[in-house]
Design a protein around this motif. Structure first.
Motif, PDB file in Angstrom:
ATOM      1  N   ALA A  68       0.827  -1.212   0.000  1.00  0.00           N
ATOM      2  CA  ALA A  68       0.000   0.000   0.000  1.00  0.00           C
ATOM      3  C   ALA A  68       0.861   1.263   0.000  1.00  0.00           C
ATOM      4  O   ALA A  68       0.580   2.233  -0.716  1.00  0.00           O
ATOM      5  CB  ALA A  68      -0.918  -0.005   1.226  1.00  0.00           C
ATOM      6  N   VAL A  69       1.934   1.221   0.799  1.00  0.00           N
ATOM      7  CA  VAL A  69       2.846   2.368   0.905  1.00  0.00           C
ATOM      8  C   VAL A  69       3.483   2.691  -0.448  1.00  0.00           C
ATOM      9  O   VAL A  69       3.485   3.841  -0.900  1.00  0.00           O
ATOM     10  CB  VAL A  69       3.946   2.077   1.960  1.00  0.00           C
ATOM     11  N   ILE A  70       4.015   1.667  -1.104  1.00  0.00           N
ATOM     12  CA  ILE A  70       4.723   1.870  -2.370  1.00  0.00           C
ATOM     13  C   ILE A  70       3.761   2.205  -3.510  1.00  0.00           C
ATOM     14  O   ILE A  70       4.083   3.010  -4.393  1.00  0.00           O
ATOM     15  CB  ILE A  70       5.574   0.625  -2.721  1.00  0.00           C
ATOM     16  N   THR A  71       2.560   1.616  -3.473  1.00  0.00           N
ATOM     17  CA  THR A  71       1.555   1.948  -4.492  1.00  0.00           C
ATOM     18  C   THR A  71       1.231   3.431  -4.443  1.00  0.00           C
ATOM     19  O   THR A  71       1.068   4.086  -5.469  1.00  0.00           O
ATOM     20  CB  THR A  71       0.262   1.127  -4.284  1.00  0.00           C
ATOM     21  N   THR A  72       1.165   3.976  -3.230  1.00  0.00           N
ATOM     22  CA  THR A  72       0.875   5.401  -3.075  1.00  0.00           C
ATOM     23  C   THR A  72       2.082   6.261  -3.442  1.00  0.00           C
ATOM     24  O   THR A  72       1.958   7.236  -4.186  1.00  0.00           O
ATOM     25  CB  THR A  72       0.443   5.708  -1.623  1.00  0.00           C
ATOM     26  N   GLU A  73       3.270   5.886  -2.938  1.00  0.00           N
ATOM     27  CA  GLU A  73       4.454   6.729  -3.192  1.00  0.00           C
ATOM     28  C   GLU A  73       4.863   6.726  -4.658  1.00  0.00           C
ATOM     29  O   GLU A  73       5.119   7.777  -5.244  1.00  0.00           O
ATOM     30  CB  GLU A  73       5.638   6.274  -2.329  1.00  0.00           C
ATOM     31  N   PHE A  74       4.934   5.536  -5.258  1.00  0.00           N
ATOM     32  CA  PHE A  74       5.460   5.435  -6.622  1.00  0.00           C
ATOM     33  C   PHE A  74       4.390   5.235  -7.692  1.00  0.00           C
ATOM     34  O   PHE A  74       4.709   5.175  -8.876  1.00  0.00           O
ATOM     35  CB  PHE A  74       6.482   4.299  -6.705  1.00  0.00           C
ATOM     36  N   GLY A  75       3.117   5.132  -7.260  1.00  0.00           N
ATOM     37  CA  GLY A  75       2.038   4.966  -8.236  1.00  0.00           C
ATOM     38  C   GLY A  75       1.910   6.137  -9.196  1.00  0.00           C
ATOM     39  O   GLY A  75       1.385   5.990 -10.303  1.00  0.00           O
ATOM     40  N   VAL A  76       2.405   7.313  -8.783  1.00  0.00           N
ATOM     41  CA  VAL A  76       2.309   8.491  -9.651  1.00  0.00           C
ATOM     42  C   VAL A  76       3.343   8.485 -10.777  1.00  0.00           C
ATOM     43  O   VAL A  76       3.213   9.245 -11.737  1.00  0.00           O
ATOM     44  CB  VAL A  76       2.456   9.817  -8.847  1.00  0.00           C
ATOM     45  N   ILE A  93      -1.117   3.352   7.687  1.00  0.00           N
ATOM     46  CA  ILE A  93      -1.818   2.944   6.458  1.00  0.00           C
ATOM     47  C   ILE A  93      -3.137   3.694   6.298  1.00  0.00           C
ATOM     48  O   ILE A  93      -3.562   3.983   5.173  1.00  0.00           O
ATOM     49  CB  ILE A  93      -2.049   1.409   6.446  1.00  0.00           C
ATOM     50  N   PHE A  94      -3.776   4.057   7.422  1.00  0.00           N
ATOM     51  CA  PHE A  94      -5.011   4.843   7.351  1.00  0.00           C
ATOM     52  C   PHE A  94      -4.755   6.195   6.684  1.00  0.00           C
ATOM     53  O   PHE A  94      -5.574   6.683   5.899  1.00  0.00           O
ATOM     54  CB  PHE A  94      -5.593   5.048   8.751  1.00  0.00           C
ATOM     55  N   MET A  95      -3.601   6.799   6.971  1.00  0.00           N
ATOM     56  CA  MET A  95      -3.240   8.064   6.321  1.00  0.00           C
ATOM     57  C   MET A  95      -3.068   7.878   4.816  1.00  0.00           C
ATOM     58  O   MET A  95      -3.447   8.743   4.020  1.00  0.00           O
ATOM     59  CB  MET A  95      -1.948   8.608   6.927  1.00  0.00           C
ATOM     60  N   PHE A  96      -2.516   6.728   4.414  1.00  0.00           N
ATOM     61  CA  PHE A  96      -2.360   6.446   2.982  1.00  0.00           C
ATOM     62  C   PHE A  96      -3.721   6.281   2.308  1.00  0.00           C
ATOM     63  O   PHE A  96      -3.902   6.667   1.152  1.00  0.00           O
ATOM     64  CB  PHE A  96      -1.492   5.193   2.779  1.00  0.00           C
ATOM     65  N   LEU A  97      -4.681   5.729   3.037  1.00  0.00           N
ATOM     66  CA  LEU A  97      -6.043   5.584   2.504  1.00  0.00           C
ATOM     67  C   LEU A  97      -6.676   6.953   2.241  1.00  0.00           C
ATOM     68  O   LEU A  97      -7.270   7.179   1.185  1.00  0.00           O
ATOM     69  CB  LEU A  97      -6.903   4.785   3.484  1.00  0.00           C
ATOM     70  N   ILE A  98      -6.521   7.868   3.199  1.00  0.00           N
ATOM     71  CA  ILE A  98      -7.065   9.229   3.026  1.00  0.00           C
ATOM     72  C   ILE A  98      -6.488   9.887   1.785  1.00  0.00           C
ATOM     73  O   ILE A  98      -7.195  10.515   0.992  1.00  0.00           O
ATOM     74  CB  ILE A  98      -6.783  10.082   4.290  1.00  0.00           C
ATOM     75  N   THR A  99      -5.178   9.727   1.593  1.00  0.00           N
ATOM     76  CA  THR A  99      -4.506  10.295   0.406  1.00  0.00           C
ATOM     77  C   THR A  99      -5.132   9.787  -0.886  1.00  0.00           C
ATOM     78  O   THR A  99      -5.436  10.565  -1.795  1.00  0.00           O
ATOM     79  CB  THR A  99      -3.006   9.938   0.428  1.00  0.00           C
ATOM     80  N   GLY A 100      -5.314   8.468  -0.972  1.00  0.00           N
ATOM     81  CA  GLY A 100      -5.874   7.871  -2.185  1.00  0.00           C
ATOM     82  C   GLY A 100      -7.275   8.356  -2.481  1.00  0.00           C
ATOM     83  O   GLY A 100      -7.607   8.685  -3.626  1.00  0.00           O
ATOM     84  N   VAL A 101      -8.108   8.432  -1.448  1.00  0.00           N
ATOM     85  CA  VAL A 101      -9.510   8.840  -1.629  1.00  0.00           C
ATOM     86  C   VAL A 101      -9.602  10.292  -2.101  1.00  0.00           C
ATOM     87  O   VAL A 101     -10.279  10.594  -3.092  1.00  0.00           O
ATOM     88  CB  VAL A 101     -10.310   8.658  -0.314  1.00  0.00           C
TER      89      VAL A 101
END
Length: 388
Positions: free
Chosen positions: A14-22, A75-83
């Motif tokens: 989840a962490v890497i999907t958010t950081e490098f998904g862009v 991970i909850f913070m990463f969820l907020i970012t994605g939404v």
């Protein structure tokens, strides 16, 4: 216990999907917001800079808290970012929500590694850390290329929906499968900060910084490089990200095994890609098949870089795993920031096809640091023997 390592891996996904998904959608974000590609790159470099500046302090601050709660909150913070990001907010808000989870990313990684090796035999610790870090490679083979492909057939916002879904799955894994893990004995801040005075640790930190800078001067602009330097469209680029990742999963497994036998040798072996890959990319030129082969080699040698960097740094101060790893994460992300910044400057001034050569320069600097640490360790050993 391997179960804990796999839970850590899931969160890392989840962490890497958010950081490098862009990375795969930077050109589309630049077009949507009508900004230059190097400014779109701030979404990556700003995230990494926050980690670099706050990581060790946040890890020290959270070192006394229950590790399950810390991992869940991160991970909850990463969820907020994605939404929030999936609603294509104004660029300033997109940047803000990208930055927020960065404060807790090093804390998550340090906690996940600590949980993974908590009840393990020391001889298997590097292998268990390898399982946690395989979340990086798994993201490269699954979520990152899938998000890039989805954005090419639908919209760039869909990439962030993928990130949100992965975060929800990781949260469920941590909540239901990880038992409460309170810290039984909190180390004093002084005992942890003491590692900052050790020369071998300082040199190891510089090696990490130079190595990650080398890789990310080009990898941050992977999509832009393959499009402009190699003439690939966004669909083909998503396939290349998939290839990159699938080989990376295998590379992380190999690296974990190799690190159990020789940490410095393993690190140097994979670091060689920072010198080899730019040369191969140059000679592959416009040949599609040759380029695909080089991307495979690139994925193999790049993917274990964070695992190798952390293990290399921790090996110089094995008694301070969590704090040493937070510093590894911070300086690695400082390398991401510098690599992305210098890479963006190179694109604006010369062109993206020159970016791999930046990697070669920083790769040589990383090799020099490995040599310096080896000399320091030999000297320390000689002093101990003479003292006896």
């Amino acid at each position: 216990m391997k179960k804990f390592a796999y839970i850590g891996c899931l969160g890392f996904l989840a962490v890497i999907t958010t950081e490098f998904g862009v990375i795969g959608i930077l050109p589309q974000i630049a077009e949507h917001y009508q900004i230059s590609i190097d400014k779109a790159g701030y979404l990556l470099s700003a995230f990494a800079l926050i980690i670099a500046l706050t990581g060790p302090f946040m890890t020290l601050l959270m070192s006394g808290f229950d590790r399950k709660k810390v991992m869940f909150a991160a991970i909850f913070m990463f969820l907020i970012t994605g939404v929030v990001s999936s609603f294509s907010p104004p660029f300033w808000l997109l940047m803000l929500v990208r930055i927020l989870p960065a404060f807790l990313q090093p804390v998550y990684i340090a906690s996940a590694l600590s949980v993974a090796v908590s009840n393990a035999d020391k001889k298997h610790s590097n292998e268990l850390m390898g399982i946690v870090f395989s979340g990086v490679a798994l993201a490269m083979v699954t979520t990152v290329p899938f998000a890039t492909w989805l954005s090419s057939v639908w919209s760039w916002e869909s990439s962030f929906i993928v990130q949100s879904v992965v975060s929800v799955i990781a949260l469920a894994g941590i909540y239901f499968l990880l038992p409460p893990m309170p810290v039984k004995e909190k180390k004093s801040y002084g005992s942890q900060l003491k590692i900052l005075t050790q020369p071998t640790f300082i040199i190891s930190t510089l090696m990490n910084f130079f190595m990650i800078t080398a890789w990310f001067s080009t990898y941050s602009y992977f999509a832009d490089y393959l499009n402009k330097a190699k003439g690939m469209d966004s669909t083909m680029i998503s396939y290349m990200l998939f290839l990159f990742g699938i080989i990376g999963v295998f590379a992380n497994w190999i690296s974990g095994k190799m690190l159990n036998k020789n940490i410095a040798g393993t690190t140097a072996f994979f670091l060689s890609g920072t010198i080899l890959v730019p040369v191969l990319l140059y000679f592959s030129d416009g040949n599609l098949l040759a380029t695909i082969v080089v991307i495979g080699i690139w994925g193999f040698l790049y993917s274990p870089s964070f695992l190798n960097a952390s293990t290399y740094m921790i090996s110089s101060v094995p008694q301070s795993l969590e704090f040493a790893n937070s510093l590894a994460t911070s300086f690695g992300n400082l390398g991401v920031t510098l690599g992305t910044t210098v890479g963006g400057w190179m694109i604006i001034t010369k062109g993206v096809e020159f970016n791999p050569w930046i990697g070669l320069v920083f790769g040589i600097l990383a090799f020099i640091m490995i040599g310096v640490r080896s000399l320091l360790e030999r000297r320390e050993k000689t002093v101990v023997l003479c003292g006896e």
